[in-house]
Design an enzyme around this catalytic site. Structure first.
Site, PDB file in Angstrom:
ATOM      1  N   SER A  78     -38.273   5.914   9.958  1.00 42.41           N
ATOM      2  CA  SER A  78     -37.609   6.617  10.553  1.00 42.41           C
ATOM      3  C   SER A  78     -36.314   6.806  10.097  1.00 42.41           C
ATOM      4  CB  SER A  78     -37.352   5.985  12.013  1.00 42.41           C
ATOM      5  OG  SER A  78     -36.538   6.348  12.744  1.00 42.41           O
ATOM      6  N   TYR A 136     -35.032  -2.098  16.807  1.00 44.48           N
ATOM      7  CA  TYR A 136     -36.086  -1.000  16.378  1.00 44.48           C
ATOM      8  C   TYR A 136     -35.690  -0.730  15.127  1.00 44.48           C
ATOM      9  CZ  TYR A 136     -38.215   3.188  15.687  1.00 44.48           C
ATOM     10  OH  TYR A 136     -38.941   4.318  15.233  1.00 44.48           O
ATOM     11  N   LYS A 146     -37.918  -1.003  11.045  1.00 49.67           N
ATOM     12  CA  LYS A 146     -38.303   0.094  10.323  1.00 49.67           C
ATOM     13  C   LYS A 146     -37.585  -0.299   8.858  1.00 49.67           C
ATOM     14  CE  LYS A 146     -41.048   2.339  12.867  1.00 49.67           C
ATOM     15  NZ  LYS A 146     -42.399   2.415  12.433  1.00 49.67           N
ATOM     16  N   GLY A 203     -51.575   7.250  19.600  1.00 42.54           N
ATOM     17  CA  GLY A 203     -50.112   7.516  19.649  1.00 42.54           C
ATOM     18  C   GLY A 203     -49.690   9.052  19.470  1.00 42.54           C
ATOM     19  N   LEU A 226     -34.376  13.459  23.965  1.00 42.62           N
ATOM     20  CA  LEU A 226     -34.097  14.599  24.824  1.00 42.62           C
ATOM     21  C   LEU A 226     -35.150  15.534  25.117  1.00 42.62           C
ATOM     22  CD1 LEU A 226     -31.602  16.664  25.451  1.00 42.62           C
ATOM     23  CD2 LEU A 226     -31.690  17.321  23.151  1.00 42.62           C
ATOM     24  N   ASP A 229     -56.267   1.012  17.802  1.00 38.44           N
ATOM     25  CA  ASP A 229     -54.922   1.211  18.783  1.00 38.44           C
ATOM     26  C   ASP A 229     -55.506   0.411  20.175  1.00 38.44           C
ATOM     27  OD1 ASP A 229     -53.062   4.013  19.569  1.00 38.44           O
ATOM     28  OD2 ASP A 229     -53.191   2.171  20.854  1.00 38.44           O
TER      29      ASP A 229
HETATM   30  C1  WQD Z   1     -31.383  13.052  20.852  1.00 36.33           C
HETATM   31  C2  WQD Z   1     -29.986  13.814  21.309  1.00 36.33           C
HETATM   32  C3  WQD Z   1     -28.637  11.950  22.860  1.00 36.33           C
HETATM   33  C4  WQD Z   1     -31.169  12.573  26.324  1.00 36.33           C
HETATM   34  C5  WQD Z   1     -34.524   8.891  18.661  1.00 36.33           C
HETATM   35  C6  WQD Z   1     -34.796   7.563  18.499  1.00 36.33           C
HETATM   36  C7  WQD Z   1     -35.191   7.338  16.960  1.00 36.33           C
HETATM   37  C8  WQD Z   1     -36.092   8.341  16.675  1.00 36.33           C
HETATM   38  C9  WQD Z   1     -35.833   9.788  16.940  1.00 36.33           C
HETATM   39  C10 WQD Z   1     -38.165   7.016  16.173  1.00 36.33           C
HETATM   40  C11 WQD Z   1     -28.704  12.676  21.313  1.00 36.33           C
HETATM   41  C12 WQD Z   1     -28.866  13.514  23.364  1.00 36.33           C
HETATM   42  C13 WQD Z   1     -30.602  12.580  24.868  1.00 36.33           C
HETATM   43  C14 WQD Z   1     -30.496  12.824  27.354  1.00 36.33           C
HETATM   44  C15 WQD Z   1     -28.918  13.530  25.972  1.00 36.33           C
HETATM   45  N1  WQD Z   1     -37.505   7.912  16.986  1.00 36.33           N
HETATM   46  N2  WQD Z   1     -29.330  12.844  24.822  1.00 36.33           N
HETATM   47  N3  WQD Z   1     -29.293  13.426  27.363  1.00 36.33           N
HETATM   48  O1  WQD Z   1     -31.596   8.914  19.952  1.00 36.33           O
HETATM   49  O2  WQD Z   1     -31.604  11.036  18.080  1.00 36.33           O
HETATM   50  O3  WQD Z   1     -33.381   9.320  18.447  1.00 36.33           O
HETATM   51  O4  WQD Z   1     -35.693   9.567  18.473  1.00 36.33           O
HETATM   52  O5  WQD Z   1     -38.115   6.974  15.173  1.00 36.33           O
HETATM   53  O6  WQD Z   1     -35.369   6.265  16.687  1.00 36.33           O
HETATM   54  O7  WQD Z   1     -33.645   6.774  18.884  1.00 36.33           O
HETATM   55  O8  WQD Z   1     -33.319  10.805  20.086  1.00 36.33           O
HETATM   56  O9  WQD Z   1     -34.060  12.427  21.875  1.00 36.33           O
HETATM   57  O10 WQD Z   1     -33.099  10.149  22.527  1.00 36.33           O
HETATM   58  O11 WQD Z   1     -31.504  12.054  21.608  1.00 36.33           O
HETATM   59  O12 WQD Z   1     -27.444  14.044  25.687  1.00 36.33           O
HETATM   60  O13 WQD Z   1     -30.878  12.552  28.514  1.00 36.33           O
HETATM   61  O14 WQD Z   1     -29.977  14.039  22.787  1.00 36.33           O
HETATM   62  O15 WQD Z   1     -27.376  11.688  23.189  1.00 36.33           O
HETATM   63  O16 WQD Z   1     -27.551  12.914  20.886  1.00 36.33           O
HETATM   64  P1  WQD Z   1     -32.348  10.089  19.076  1.00 36.33           P
HETATM   65  P2  WQD Z   1     -33.031  11.591  21.454  1.00 36.33           P
END
Ligand code: WQD
Length: 347
Positions: free
Chosen positions: A126, A151, A155, A11, A201, A32
């Site tokens: 997390s 999820y 955790k 992973g 993101l 894995d």
């Molecule tokens: C980041 C920011 C979105 C995509 C995730 C998991 C969490 C952890 C970390 C494992 C947010 C914004 C995103 C897009 C956007 N993972 N965004 N447009 O949600 O903080 O956390 O990763 O442990 O469990 O949920 O990360 O990268 O999805 O979003 O505006 O197309 O980017 O709204 O504010 P997130 P993310």
């Protein structure tokens, strides 16, 4: 040789941690079943480490198969447990899949740590266990509010199970709460391979820049932040990886001092939060790639802002997150441009 059993070794964070552990003289084996990873990434890692990494492709919910791997590696002195399903949206749609996979696998691992008297355990947790927080930055003592997804709840449950286990057994444990892991090893040989249509993101940014996506939707700009978009603590995956090796060294030090420690929690973030728009601008600034984005509706489940107080990890693990947002962006972009070369990835 100090052997470490790594679950989820193929992973994203698992493979980067294996690279760091091997560079620090540890030996590793991976468990894995590649249900959400590619075994080929273990071979790619050889270009960096020079080591062939042995992987056992078994299901961690199969108690007999797990016990057999531990039996074959009874000389292991530590376990780092990465393997878990981690797609937030999928966990909302299929909660039982997440509770079964993420909790049963942990129980099988802990049963074998007990049976084979393995002294050290590191659990991949997390920042999502904090839920919506009112005071920032969050410390390890910040009260946990309601988890935003099944999820996140798996955790949180995993932390509690590990804590109770470590009280009842001689095993010493560390719980690592990752903020937002991003980027890739500077070599370009390993990185994150999204198994689902990724909604994270950084992946959306690089996929938009390379043309896999036509545009980025910024999920809301009416939050109470500097520019109205959400704040996150993005941290380079190699800083996360190095924190695991530091955690192992910390546990070994604890053993020597025979301190009471049984289960400590650490935030793995940079301590700096940046907004979505700041992230987009950082990518454009570093790569000279213009991103096509528009402001859309808020995404359900998003929290407005979260970033870490990482003092405890820096102090007690002797760990410092070194890589900048610029390095995160450049390494993520370098990796995205490398992915098409891998014939074994289902593009
Ligand atoms: C980041 C920011 C979105 C995509 C995730 C998991 C969490 C952890 C970390 C494992 C947010 C914004 C995103 C897009 C956007 N993972 N965004 N447009 O949600 O903080 O956390 O990763 O442990 O469990 O949920 O990360 O990268 O999805 O979003 O505006 O197309 O980017 O709204 O504010 P997130 P993310």
């Amino acid at each position: 040789m100090f052997k470490v059993i790594i679950t989820g070794g193929a992973g994203y964070i698992g493979i980067h941690t294996i690279v760091d552990l091997l560079s620090k003289g540890f030996s590793v084996i991976s468990i894995d079943n590649n249900c959400r990873s590619y075994k080929e990434i273990l071979q790619e890692a050889r270009h960096i480490t020079g080591h062939t990494i042995k992987n056992y492709p078994i299901n961690l919910c199969d108690a007999k198969a797990v016990e057999q791997v531990f039996q074959e590696n009874a000389d292991a002195k530590a376990v780092i447990h990465f393997a878990a399903y981690k797609n937030v949206d999928e966990s909302v749609d299929q909660p039982l899949l997440y509770y079964k996979n993420n909790i049963f696998s942990l129980l099988n691992i802990l049963k074998n740590i007990q049976k084979f008297q393995i002294p050290y355990f590191i659990y991949s947790s997390s920042c999502s266990v904090y839920g919506i927080v009112n005071r920032l930055p969050v410390t390890e003592d910040t009260p946990l509010s309601n988890p935003e997804s099944p999820y996140a709840n798996t955790k949180r449950m995993g932390e509690e199970i590990t804590y109770d286990f470590s009280i009842a057994n001689p095993c010493k444990a560390v719980l690592l709460r990752y903020f937002n892991p991003v980027g890739a090893h500077e070599s370009g040989f390993i990185g994150e391979i999204p198994f689902y249509k990724s909604t994270n993101l950084f992946t959306v940014i690089t996929q938009c820049a390379i043309g896999k996506k036509s545009k980025i939707i910024v999920f809301g700009n009416d939050y109470e932040t500097s520019d109205g978009t959400c704040i996150r603590d993005y941290i380079h995956v190699m800083d996360i990886a190095e924190a695991h090796t530091k955690s192992l060294e910390y546990l070994i030090r604890q053993k020597k001092s025979e301190q009471k420690l049984c289960c400590e929690t650490f935030n793995l973030g940079t301590g700096t939060g940046i907004t979505v728009l700041e992230a987009l601008k950082a990518f454009e600034r570093n790569t000279n790639q213009k991103l096509n984005y528009e402001i859309g509706q808020r995404r359900a489940g998003d929290i407005p802002a979260i970033y870490a107080n990482n003092d405890k990890a820096m102090r007690e693990l002797n760990w410092i997150p070194k890589r900048t947002i610029d390095e995160m962006m450049l390494s993520a972009w370098k990796w995205e441009q490398k992915i098409p070369q891998f014939s074994w990835i289902n593009h």
